[in-house]
Design a protein around this motif. Structure first.
Motif, PDB file in Angstrom:
ATOM      1  N   VAL A  32      43.190  79.941   4.432  1.00 53.78           N
ATOM      2  CA  VAL A  32      42.639  78.783   5.133  1.00 53.78           C
ATOM      3  C   VAL A  32      43.736  77.735   5.259  1.00 53.78           C
ATOM      4  O   VAL A  32      44.401  77.403   4.268  1.00 53.78           O
ATOM      5  CB  VAL A  32      41.442  78.174   4.365  1.00 53.78           C
ATOM      6  N   TYR A  45      41.315  81.300   8.909  1.00 58.83           N
ATOM      7  CA  TYR A  45      40.648  80.064   9.319  1.00 58.83           C
ATOM      8  C   TYR A  45      41.696  78.973   9.475  1.00 58.83           C
ATOM      9  O   TYR A  45      42.380  78.614   8.511  1.00 58.83           O
ATOM     10  CB  TYR A  45      39.623  79.615   8.272  1.00 58.83           C
ATOM     11  N   LEU A  75      32.660  75.861  12.245  1.00 53.77           N
ATOM     12  CA  LEU A  75      33.819  76.378  11.528  1.00 53.77           C
ATOM     13  C   LEU A  75      33.920  75.737  10.145  1.00 53.77           C
ATOM     14  O   LEU A  75      34.233  76.422   9.160  1.00 53.77           O
ATOM     15  CB  LEU A  75      35.097  76.124  12.335  1.00 53.77           C
ATOM     16  N   GLU A 119      31.395  77.439   8.035  1.00 54.57           N
ATOM     17  CA  GLU A 119      31.788  78.820   7.741  1.00 54.57           C
ATOM     18  C   GLU A 119      32.851  78.853   6.643  1.00 54.57           C
ATOM     19  O   GLU A 119      32.797  79.693   5.725  1.00 54.57           O
ATOM     20  CB  GLU A 119      32.311  79.492   9.007  1.00 54.57           C
ATOM     21  N   VAL A 120      33.830  77.946   6.730  1.00 52.64           N
ATOM     22  CA  VAL A 120      34.872  77.898   5.714  1.00 52.64           C
ATOM     23  C   VAL A 120      34.285  77.516   4.364  1.00 52.64           C
ATOM     24  O   VAL A 120      34.615  78.119   3.329  1.00 52.64           O
ATOM     25  CB  VAL A 120      35.986  76.913   6.129  1.00 52.64           C
TER      26      VAL A 120
END
Length: 757
Positions: free
Chosen positions: A206, A221, A284, A287-288
């Protein structure tokens, strides 16, 4: 990286370390004459194990720069320099420093530097000079980068030295906030680790960064935030964890205190609105957050992208709250508190030095915030800095608002620079003292930041010192002697004890210091003069490591014992012997909990000083676009073509020789420019010209300049030339974090205009 060779060629390679970033990978170099001809990774180095990036291949550009100096220099009344001998230089400098101390007090003498990415022994010896002067205030580059994070560590874990290390090797999810480890590293074997995580479908990478960096391109991500909005993105992530009940409640109950005030704010975060402010999709962000919550372990690393931007100290708190709320602390793959060979900060503050004397700025880990230094010099305040010693640093170029720094340096009664080259700061000095290069002397760094195994390397010289130069340890020994700090002190018995053996020396040293405790601050020079001659030829500077090794073993007895060292002498002997370095501590993961320095060994979750700033995000109004400065400039991007500025020769940059200004294709089209075009960049601090590079790594409205540009360097005929754009001609000293004083280099409002030629 080159493959090790056999036979005579292999024996010709000498072990040392890369000096371009804090990881200091072990390397082997082949020397031809006075040149570093070849560089390869040292496979026996306990941390880097042969790993090497491409930047180290050009270390000869540092070693043999055309602006190296080989004699002390003294400024003439007309501003030019004249060469002088060492005795004259030391005598005159000591006399002028003593005069300033006697008239205005030692606190009026300010010290900046003490080592770059590869040389920290000079800082240990400088402490003796500062003690001889009664100097109180000091700073270095950490104060424009890491002090906000250190302060947050202190609030959460008990003291700033409770610094955490990521365990990316075992982490299921790795998070990078304002960091591009592909170029800036920050942990051993960074590129190998990044590729392993990116290739493993059971793990995730990430990245929170406005740029589509090399690391972001690898990531599963990428939260491509708008510059300066990291706090909103992090708060949205935290709000999701709390509001969707994804936190580790058992961990919070067992391991933390005072959680309700911060959790209350996070329950009220408008996740969608904060995501919009940050320029990322709410889906997003959620989701992360859910991926983080599912992971068995999460490691996070922040860097200058947030540490030099609005809300920087708040960002450091929010980043740490992510892994704490997930319970990813004190465990494999999580965050852990590492050991250290020696602290990098200034240590405990003198009672007079909790705040700076003129501006009252907060001093963290003993370091004055860099952005307030000019205001601590200029003006007529009776306690202003009157003299300055700058060592292995270039604040006239590397700190915010270069114009203001030049003005401040001109106002000093005395500026002394100790360095290898005639830097931008050295050009402002009254005296310049030339040092041996990092490959011409015994040297070491104290970037010992790893867990569960921590390593340290003492480097032997691979070249003879350039004629006319001295190692910093010898310079400080001469200054301490010239200042009279050891007058009347008979060191003969100590020297005799050192020749008899370490046990005798330790007893004699403690007896001497016990009888005269005022000698303890002068210990580096005492060790140099007494223990130093018993060490390998020319290795006197390593004597200070004997004392550091003793302290390390006393501080981490179980950890050093697990690494195989029963006492400080055993550790010191290994440091002297092992040219590839040693693993000096080995820890189980539960050791992190013992290193917490809070009274109850629990994490203090809420930071009262930062809670109003976090709460203020809920009502902070979005700034209207500034028509005067429609761009946000990031000053100091790390690229494959940039390193720290000890690389002064611009020819080392085989790629991007102009140190170009990167901008998005959309912005380039709007301005009517192509790659290679010249533009004028204007900010509140000033203007500078730059060469454009159109890059899809940049979002519209965001531009970046690399570090390392704008240095004055002689051409082949010896004429000084300015190469590239100096970022700090465009940054302003007033643009800084309200608490830590760290600069906003990554968020500089700017105007960019084409130059019609």
């Amino acid at each position: 990286m080159e493959n090790p060779a056999d036979g005579n060629e292999a024996r010709a390679f000498q072990k040392t370390a890369c000096i371009l970033c804090s990881i200091n990978c072990g390397i082997e170099v082949l020397v031809e004459g006075r040149h570093i001809a070849r560089v390869r990774g040292d496979r026996k180095h306990p941390a880097s194990q042969g790993y090497l990036c491409e930047k180290a291949q050009r270390l000869d550009h540092y070693q043999n720069g055309r602006d190296r100096i080989s004699t002390p220099l003294r400024r003439r009344p007309d501003g030019t320099f004249e060469p002088i001998d060492w005795d004259t230089a030391i005598t005159e400098i000591a006399g002028r420093l003593r005069g300033i101390r006697d008239r205005f007090g030692g606190a009026s003498i300010f010290y900046y530097g003490g080592g770059g990415q590869g040389n920290h022994l000079c800082g240990a010896y400088a402490s003796a000079t500062l003690a001889a002067l009664g100097s109180v205030y000091r700073s270095n580059a950490l104060a424009q980068e890491k002090t906000g994070e250190f302060w947050v560590d202190g609030q959460l874990f008990g003291r700033p030295r409770c610094h955490t290390a990521p365990d990316f090797e075992h982490a299921e999810v790795a998070v990078f906030v304002g960091k591009n480890p592909w170029h800036s590293h920050g942990f051993p074997q960074a590129r190998h680790v990044l590729k392993e995580i990116a290739a493993d479908p059971s793990r995730a990478l990430v990245v929170i960064d406005p740029r589509k960096s090399e690391t972001a391109r690898l990531a599963r991500y990428h939260l491509q935030v708008r510059p300066g909005t990291d706090a909103f993105c992090l708060a949205a992530l935290l709000g999701t964890l709390v509001q969707e009940d994804l936190v580790d409640h058992g961990f919070l109950e067992e391991r933390t205190t005072d959680k309700e005030p911060v959790l209350d704010v996070l329950r009220r975060v408008p996740i969608g609105e904060f995501a919009r402010r940050a320029g990322v999709e709410e889906s997003l962000v959620r989701e992360v957050a859910r991926r983080l919550a599912r992971a068995k372990s999460v490691s996070i690393l922040e860097d200058l992208g947030v540490q030099q931007a609005p809300h920087s100290t708040l960002d450091s708190w929010l980043e740490k709250l992510v892994y704490i709320l997930l319970g990813s602390f004190g465990k494999p793959g999580g965050m852990n508190i590492h050991s250290r060979m020696m602290s990098l900060g200034g240590g405990k503050n003198d009672k007079r030095a909790n705040r700076t004397p003129v501006t009252g700025a907060r001093i963290i880990t003993g370091l004055v915030p860099c952005n307030v230094i000019p205001d601590e010099i200029l003006g007529d305040h009776p306690d202003r800095f009157r003299a300055m010693i700058v060592e292995s640093a270039n604040p006239a170029h590397s700190l915010a608002d270069s114009r203001r720094f030049r003005e401040a340096f001109a106002a000093l009664d005395l500026l002394v620079v100790i360095d290898v080259a005639l830097t931008e700061t050295a050009r402002q000095a009254h005296y310049v003292l030339p040092t041996a290069s990092q490959f011409e002397k015994w040297e070491a760094t104290f970037f010992t930041l790893e867990f569960p195994r921590n390593t340290f390397q003492l480097r032997a010289p691979v070249l003879e010192p350039l004629a006319g130069t001295l190692p910093e340890a010898e310079i400080h020994r001469r200054l301490v002697r010239a200042l009279g700090a050891l007058d009347g002190v008979d060191l003969g018995p100590l020297a005799e004890a050192a020749r008899a053996g370490r046990a005798e020396y330790a007893m004699a040293f403690m007896t001497q210091v016990g009888m005269r405790p005022q000698l303890m601050p002068l210990a580096p020079v005492i060790l140099y003069e007494t223990l130093g001659p018993t060490l390998p030829a020319g290795a006197e500077a390593a004597a200070v490591l004997w004392g550091i090794a003793q302290t390390c073993v006393m501080s981490f007895p179980d950890s050093t014992r697990r690494a195989g060292f029963e006492d400080g002498d055993a550790l010191f002997d290994a440091i002297l012997r092992e040219r590839s370095g040693v693993t000096f501590t080995v820890d189980p993961y539960e050791k992190t909990w013992e290193r917490l320095d809070t009274p109850d060994k629990r994490i203090r979750l809420t930071i009262p000083e930062l809670l109003p700033e976090l709460e203020g995000l809920l009502s902070e109004r979005e700034a209207a676009p500034d028509e005067r400065y429609p761009f946000i400039l990031s000053a100091g991007e790390r690229r494959s073509s940039t390193a720290n500025t000890i690389y002064r020769d611009p020819s080392w940059r085989k790629v991007d020789p102009a140190a170009a200004l990167r901008m998005s294709p959309a912005d380039a089209e709007r301005l009517g420019v192509l790659s290679g075009a010249r533009v004028l960049v204007t900010t509140e601090a000033g203007s500078a010209t730059a060469t454009v590079e159109v890059s899809d790594s940049m979002a519209p409205g965001h531009a970046s300049l690399p570090n390392g540009g704008g240095l004055v360097y002689p051409d082949g005929e010896g004429a000084n030339r300015l190469h590239g754009t100096a970022p700090n001609e465009l940054t302003h000293h007033r643009a800084r974090d309200w608490l830590a004083g760290t600069p906003w280099h990554k968020h500089v409002p700017a105007r960019i205009e084409p130059i019609v030629e």
